[in-house]
Write an enzyme that holds these catalytic residues in place. Structure first.
Site, PDB file in Angstrom:
ATOM      1  N   CYS A 168      21.153  48.112  28.569  1.00 18.94           N
ATOM      2  CA  CYS A 168      19.968  48.294  27.720  1.00 18.94           C
ATOM      3  C   CYS A 168      18.725  47.772  28.424  1.00 18.94           C
ATOM      4  O   CYS A 168      18.535  46.560  28.549  1.00 18.94           O
ATOM      5  CB  CYS A 168      20.175  47.555  26.389  1.00 18.94           C
ATOM      6  SG  CYS A 168      18.722  47.632  25.341  1.00 18.94           S
ATOM      7  N   CYS A 181      16.227  45.848  26.103  1.00 20.72           N
ATOM      8  CA  CYS A 181      16.706  44.508  25.724  1.00 20.72           C
ATOM      9  C   CYS A 181      16.563  43.531  26.887  1.00 20.72           C
ATOM     10  O   CYS A 181      16.165  42.389  26.698  1.00 20.72           O
ATOM     11  CB  CYS A 181      18.181  44.531  25.320  1.00 20.72           C
ATOM     12  SG  CYS A 181      18.677  45.951  24.376  1.00 20.72           S
ATOM     13  N   ASP A 182      16.923  43.960  28.098  1.00 22.36           N
ATOM     14  CA  ASP A 182      17.099  42.987  29.185  1.00 22.36           C
ATOM     15  C   ASP A 182      16.097  43.107  30.330  1.00 22.36           C
ATOM     16  O   ASP A 182      16.011  42.192  31.159  1.00 22.36           O
ATOM     17  CB  ASP A 182      18.527  43.130  29.763  1.00 22.36           C
ATOM     18  CG  ASP A 182      19.576  42.820  28.697  1.00 22.36           C
ATOM     19  OD1 ASP A 182      19.289  41.955  27.847  1.00 22.36           O
ATOM     20  OD2 ASP A 182      20.651  43.431  28.710  1.00 22.36           O
TER      21      ASP A 182
END
Ligand code: NAP
Length: 319
Positions: A134, A137-138
């Site tokens: 992701c 997200c990261d």
């Protein structure tokens, strides 16, 4: 365990599930959407959505929130539970959840799927330590570092382009000499000065002690290997449908996608499938909500026909 009755059950609250819930609510059906996690599905992992008509550009989470409030507005209930099993009993379908059991004449399965794994040494051990599925997200954790993306489809190229804003150097590692991604998505990647595609190459191993430090690459044409130092590896190599609990009794493809007819009905009457779990050409938000609309309207007619039949059978049975 409690058994709760609904008119329509929806399994999964991604775009397809929330859309099916909205139509179920509008049809005045008592509609429950089972979702253990945060409603929104895969678009929660997407930075910007710019191919959903009516929104020139909207973040995935914002679009998900709109879908959710739309479903709730028309009365769909989001049930925080995970479906473990589904089976039929007479003309009712039973969905067994972790928390309770749910029963309805019609079920729409919109359980989506999960990112596919590379299955190479280091992937599991370094997951969440530099191995990610992701970008939204990261990505920010790897600001200023060299980053590898694996894959050549829309997801890899789009998320790779997104990651160029954090990466010092962004490598897209693709196993062929041509990307699968749509041209418009490719052009955006090629316009980034810090992006490079490494062609005809696969990742054999992800290395690092506590965190990702490098990937071992193999050129599939000449067999040569080399090590590339990176701080993170983002893997976008496709998708596995969440169809395990249905596989032994609902018709599916070899890859696990549920097979439907044009009404989105599966091989079990009254059980429908919509969105990424269904066998189809594209996995887009537009196709997911299209499927879900058809499925919900077809389910409504199915339920009506069943009620009609029951109402006409009852006096005969009584007489
Ligand atoms: P995909 O289209 O199936 O592409 C997977 C990519 O990973 C392909 O390039 C494939 O290589 C490569 N790959 C597969 N297995 C591999 C392995 N073991 N090792 C190395 N490479 C491997 O998957 P996706 O990109 O996740 O997209 C899934 C669906 O979502 C598609 O229908 C896509 O159109 C849609 N989507 C759309 C958008 C958008 O329109 N904005 C964004 C994201 C996703 P080959 O090309 O050689 O097969």
């Amino acid at each position: 365990m409690n058994t709760m009755d609904y008119d329509l059950l929806v399994v999964g609250a991604g775009p397809a599930g929330l859309c099916a819930g909205m139509y179920g609510g509008r049809a005045k059906l008592k509609t429950g959407i089972l979702e253990k996690g945060v409603p929104g599905g895969e678009i929660l992992n997407t930075d910007m959505v710019e191919d959903y008509p009516g929104f020139l550009s909207i973040t995935g989470p914002d679009l998900a929130a709109k879908f959710e409030s739309h479903a709730r507005k028309f009365g769909a209930e989001i049930i925080p539970d995970l479906a473990l099993e589904i089976y039929s009993e007479g003309d009712r379908h039973i969905v067994v959840g972790e928390e309770a059991t749910y029963r309805a004449p019609a079920v729409i399965v919109t359980a989506g799927g999960n990112p596919r794994k590379l299955d190479v040494p280091g992937e599991e051990r370094l997951s969440a330590r530099g191995v990610s599925y992701c970008a939204v997200c990261d990505g920010p954790f790897f600001e200023g570092q060299d980053i590898a993306v694996v894959g050549g489809g829309d997801a890899a190229v789009e998320e790779g382009t997104y990651l160029t804003k954090y990466a010092r150097k962004l490598y897209v590692i693709h196993r062929r000499d041509e990307l699968r991604a749509q041209k418009i998505i490719q052009e955006r990647l090629f316009a980034q000065p810090n992006a490079e595609v490494i062609w005809d190459t696969v990742v054999d191993e992800i290395g690092g002690d506590q965190r990702v430090e490098n990937v071992t690459l193999r050129n599939v044409k000449d067999g040569s290997t080399r090590r590339l130092d990176v701080g993170a590896v983002f893997i976008f190599i496709g998708f596995t449908p969440n169809s395990n609990i249905f596989r032994d009794h609902i018709e599916h493809t070899e890859a696990g996608y549920l097979v439907t007819n044009s009404l989105m009905e599966s091989s079990i009457p009254g059980v429908y499938a919509a969105g990424d779990i269904r066998e189809q050409l594209a996995k887009q938000v537009t196709t997911a909500v299209g499927d879900a609309t058809t499925a919900a309207l077809a389910a409504e007619k199915y339920i009506e026909a069943m009620r009609h039949e029951a109402a006409h059978a009852a006096p005969a049975a009584a007489g």
